[in-house]
Design a protein around this motif. Structure first.
Motif, mmCIF file in Angstrom:
data_model
loop_
_atom_site.group_PDB
_atom_site.id
_atom_site.type_symbol
_atom_site.label_atom_id
_atom_site.label_comp_id
_atom_site.label_asym_id
_atom_site.label_seq_id
_atom_site.Cartn_x
_atom_site.Cartn_y
_atom_site.Cartn_z
ATOM 1 N N GLY A 169 0.806 -1.219 0.000
ATOM 2 C CA GLY A 169 0.000 0.000 0.000
ATOM 3 C C GLY A 169 0.836 1.265 0.000
ATOM 4 N N LEU A 170 0.144 2.395 -0.084
ATOM 5 C CA LEU A 170 0.820 3.685 -0.087
ATOM 6 C C LEU A 170 1.475 3.954 1.255
ATOM 7 N N PRO A 171 2.667 4.560 1.273
ATOM 8 C CA PRO A 171 3.309 4.892 2.544
ATOM 9 C C PRO A 171 2.522 5.957 3.294
ATOM 10 N N THR A 172 2.518 5.850 4.597
ATOM 11 C CA THR A 172 1.808 6.806 5.432
ATOM 12 C C THR A 172 2.778 7.886 5.883
ATOM 13 N N ARG A 173 2.490 9.116 5.494
ATOM 14 C CA ARG A 173 3.393 10.218 5.858
ATOM 15 C C ARG A 173 3.308 10.552 7.336
ATOM 16 N N HIS A 174 2.090 10.617 7.835
ATOM 17 C CA HIS A 174 1.931 10.982 9.243
ATOM 18 C C HIS A 174 0.672 10.325 9.788
ATOM 19 N N SER A 175 0.812 9.679 10.910
ATOM 20 C CA SER A 175 -0.341 9.032 11.536
ATOM 21 C C SER A 175 -0.533 9.610 12.929
ATOM 22 N N SER A 176 -1.686 10.213 13.132
ATOM 23 C CA SER A 176 -1.984 10.749 14.454
ATOM 24 C C SER A 176 -2.194 9.608 15.437
ATOM 25 N N LEU A 177 -1.968 9.900 16.700
ATOM 26 C CA LEU A 177 -2.149 8.886 17.730
ATOM 27 C C LEU A 177 -3.622 8.525 17.860
ATOM 28 N N MET A 178 -3.883 7.256 18.084
ATOM 29 C CA MET A 178 -5.252 6.808 18.275
ATOM 30 C C MET A 178 -5.731 7.169 19.672
ATOM 31 N N LYS A 179 -7.005 7.488 19.759
ATOM 32 C CA LYS A 179 -7.606 7.791 21.040
ATOM 33 C C LYS A 179 -8.276 6.539 21.599
ATOM 34 N N VAL A 180 -7.821 6.133 22.781
ATOM 35 C CA VAL A 180 -8.408 4.977 23.450
ATOM 36 C C VAL A 180 -9.463 5.502 24.422
ATOM 37 N N ASP A 181 -10.737 5.206 24.131
ATOM 38 C CA ASP A 181 -11.804 5.763 24.950
ATOM 39 C C ASP A 181 -12.134 4.844 26.121
ATOM 40 N N SER A 182 -12.994 5.335 26.988
ATOM 41 C CA SER A 182 -13.368 4.588 28.193
ATOM 42 C C SER A 182 -14.160 3.328 27.855
ATOM 43 N N ILE A 183 -14.869 3.341 26.721
ATOM 44 C CA ILE A 183 -15.639 2.158 26.315
ATOM 45 C C ILE A 183 -14.708 0.983 26.042
ATOM 46 N N PHE A 184 -13.583 1.265 25.401
ATOM 47 C CA PHE A 184 -12.612 0.203 25.120
ATOM 48 C C PHE A 184 -12.096 -0.409 26.424
ATOM 49 N N VAL A 185 -11.688 0.431 27.346
ATOM 50 C CA VAL A 185 -11.161 -0.060 28.631
ATOM 51 C C VAL A 185 -12.219 -0.856 29.379
ATOM 52 N N ALA A 186 -13.437 -0.322 29.432
ATOM 53 C CA ALA A 186 -14.516 -1.000 30.164
ATOM 54 C C ALA A 186 -14.824 -2.362 29.552
ATOM 55 N N CYS A 187 -14.880 -2.431 28.224
ATOM 56 C CA CYS A 187 -15.210 -3.692 27.555
ATOM 57 C C CYS A 187 -14.114 -4.736 27.757
ATOM 58 N N MET A 188 -12.859 -4.321 27.696
ATOM 59 C CA MET A 188 -11.774 -5.277 27.922
ATOM 60 C C MET A 188 -11.813 -5.814 29.345
ATOM 61 N N LEU A 189 -12.120 -4.937 30.298
ATOM 62 C CA LEU A 189 -12.226 -5.381 31.693
ATOM 63 C C LEU A 189 -13.397 -6.343 31.876
ATOM 64 N N VAL A 190 -14.520 -6.048 31.245
ATOM 65 C CA VAL A 190 -15.686 -6.933 31.332
ATOM 66 C C VAL A 190 -15.370 -8.294 30.729
ATOM 67 N N PHE A 191 -14.707 -8.294 29.583
ATOM 68 C CA PHE A 191 -14.355 -9.558 28.915
ATOM 69 C C PHE A 191 -13.461 -10.409 29.813
ATOM 70 N N LEU A 192 -12.428 -9.787 30.390
ATOM 71 C CA LEU A 192 -11.496 -10.529 31.246
ATOM 72 C C LEU A 192 -12.150 -10.956 32.552
ATOM 73 N N LEU A 193 -12.993 -10.106 33.110
ATOM 74 C CA LEU A 193 -13.675 -10.450 34.348
ATOM 75 C C LEU A 193 -14.613 -11.633 34.151
ATOM 76 N N LEU A 194 -15.375 -11.609 33.083
ATOM 77 C CA LEU A 194 -16.274 -12.724 32.794
ATOM 78 C C LEU A 194 -15.497 -14.010 32.525
ATOM 79 N N ALA A 195 -14.351 -13.893 31.843
ATOM 80 C CA ALA A 195 -13.515 -15.078 31.594
ATOM 81 C C ALA A 195 -13.004 -15.656 32.908
#
Length: 377
Positions: A173-199
């Motif tokens: 693919g085309l080279p990426t000149r600049h990639s802004s940092l991704m924003k990790v929201d609270s939904i992501f953190v909460a869902c990962m915790l729920v997944f691990l807790l249930l496991a």
């Protein structure tokens, strides 16, 4: 908005016969071509993500489409609407232990609907191939994937092919000149915790209904055809072979997600409270994939706009075309009627589907009636 989403997916849950491959075809026809809820690129991005996650890929795709339309509440409404018809049918089967007798009227109707699935999946393969296979490389990836998966349709091969294709396309693919940092929201953190807790909870209470089906939903890649045989060893013989095979056959005959097989098993395991345990088993088998999808979706929306990721998505969806083509060969075609009359009916049905003028519901009625007349004893 949420109510309209629920009704739309309830309608699809009543007519979407043919398993995960057919569901993708229905979703693309309804939500991309007819209602324009999302465009081809957005559909491709959602499909690629759902292919990588454990759980029911077609149900997750419906959830993702609805979330784009109206947020998580709409996604939940879509899941309930799409799953409810098959859930009720499978619970009824468990309670009354209805027999699907080969050669009966029911068998003829199911045979007609399997023939309709051949038509719908063929249309999906053609439509997705036109959108996802526009270069010699993506065409080659799709054909190679179709050949490999026709010989061995296993989660390991599916994931391996998608990773290889994504890496190859991203590298080219085309080279990426600049990639802004991704924003990790609270939904992501909460869902990962729920997944691990249930496991963790399921590991502590491994013999419970919820734990058994949560484990199955966490380990399955490749959709309903894979989860069905995986559940048998997890049940440790608590369901008889005859009961299991009856539910296995019914899960492939009813509309909607094949993961509703969990509802049947939950009701069979606890006939004293069938509806309650059917609900527990169903929620457990769907929960892992939906929790992960909800958490990752925000990051994926950011990633899917980047050139390298767009290229990788093209590779994944070329594999998805091959996967769909392989599923069209087996089990869709292999389980449908094969005589000359069936071939003629399939050709007429394909022309009707491609015309975009014949409602899917009308085709369901016509193919059901033709199946009852032509394929019943």
């Amino acid at each position: 908005m949420v109510w309209r989403v629920f009704l739309q997916f309830l309608y699809l849950g009543c007519i979407s016969f043919g398993g995960p491959a057919a569901h993708i075809g229905y979703f693309r026809t309804v939500f991309v071509e007819r209602k324009a809820w999302l465009n081809e690129q957005e559909f491709a991005a959602d499909l690629a993500l759902c292919q990588f996650l454990p759980g029911p890929s077609s149900s997750q795709l419906g959830y993702a489409i609805a979330c784009r339309r109206g947020g998580i509440a709409a996604g939940v409404a879509a899941f309930i609407g799409f799953t409810l018809p098959s859930f009720l049918l499978m619970v009824a089967l468990a309670v009354w232990q209805l027999e699907l007798v080969q050669g009966s009227l029911q068998y003829g109707v199911v045979s007609g609907l399997k023939l309709l699935a051949v038509v719908v999946v063929a249309d999906a393969v053609w439509g997705m191939a036109r959108q996802s296979c526009r270069s010699p490389l993506t065409i080659a990836v799709a054909v190679f994937s179709a050949v490999v998966l026709s010989l061995a349709m296993s989660p390991l091969w599916q994931i391996s092919l998608m990773v290889i294709a994504a890496s190859l396309m991203a590298w080219r693919g085309l080279p990426t000149r600049h990639s802004s940092l991704m924003k990790v929201d609270s939904i992501f953190v909460a869902c990962m915790l729920v997944f691990l807790l249930l496991a963790a909870v399921c590991a502590l209470f491994s013999g419970s209904i919820f734990a058994i089906f949560y484990q199955a939903g966490s380990l399955v890649f490749g959709g309903g055809h894979v989860v069905l045989p995986l559940l048998e060893p997890l049940l440790n013989g608590d369901v008889s072979n005859d009961q299991f095979l009856l539910g296995y056959a019914a899960a492939q005959a009813v509309p909607g997600p094949m993961f509703s097989f969990a509802a049947y098993l939950g009701a069979v395991l606890h006939p004293d409270a069938p509806l309650y345990y059917a609900l527990v088993a169903t929620l457990a088998v769907f929960t892992p994939g939906f929790v992960l999808l909800t958490g990752i979706r925000g990051i994926w929306l950011q990633l899917s706009a980047r050139p390298k990721v767009i290229a990788a998505i093209a590779g994944v969806n070329a594999v998805a075309v091959g996967m769909l083509a392989a599923a069209w060969i087996n089990p869709v075609i292999s389980s449908a009627p094969h005589d000359v009359i069936a071939l003629g009916l399939a050709v007429v049905g394909y022309i009707a589907v491609r015309s975009k003028r014949v409602p899917i519901l009308l085709l369901v009625v016509v193919f059901s009636a033709c199946g009852a007349i032509l394929f019943s004893a």
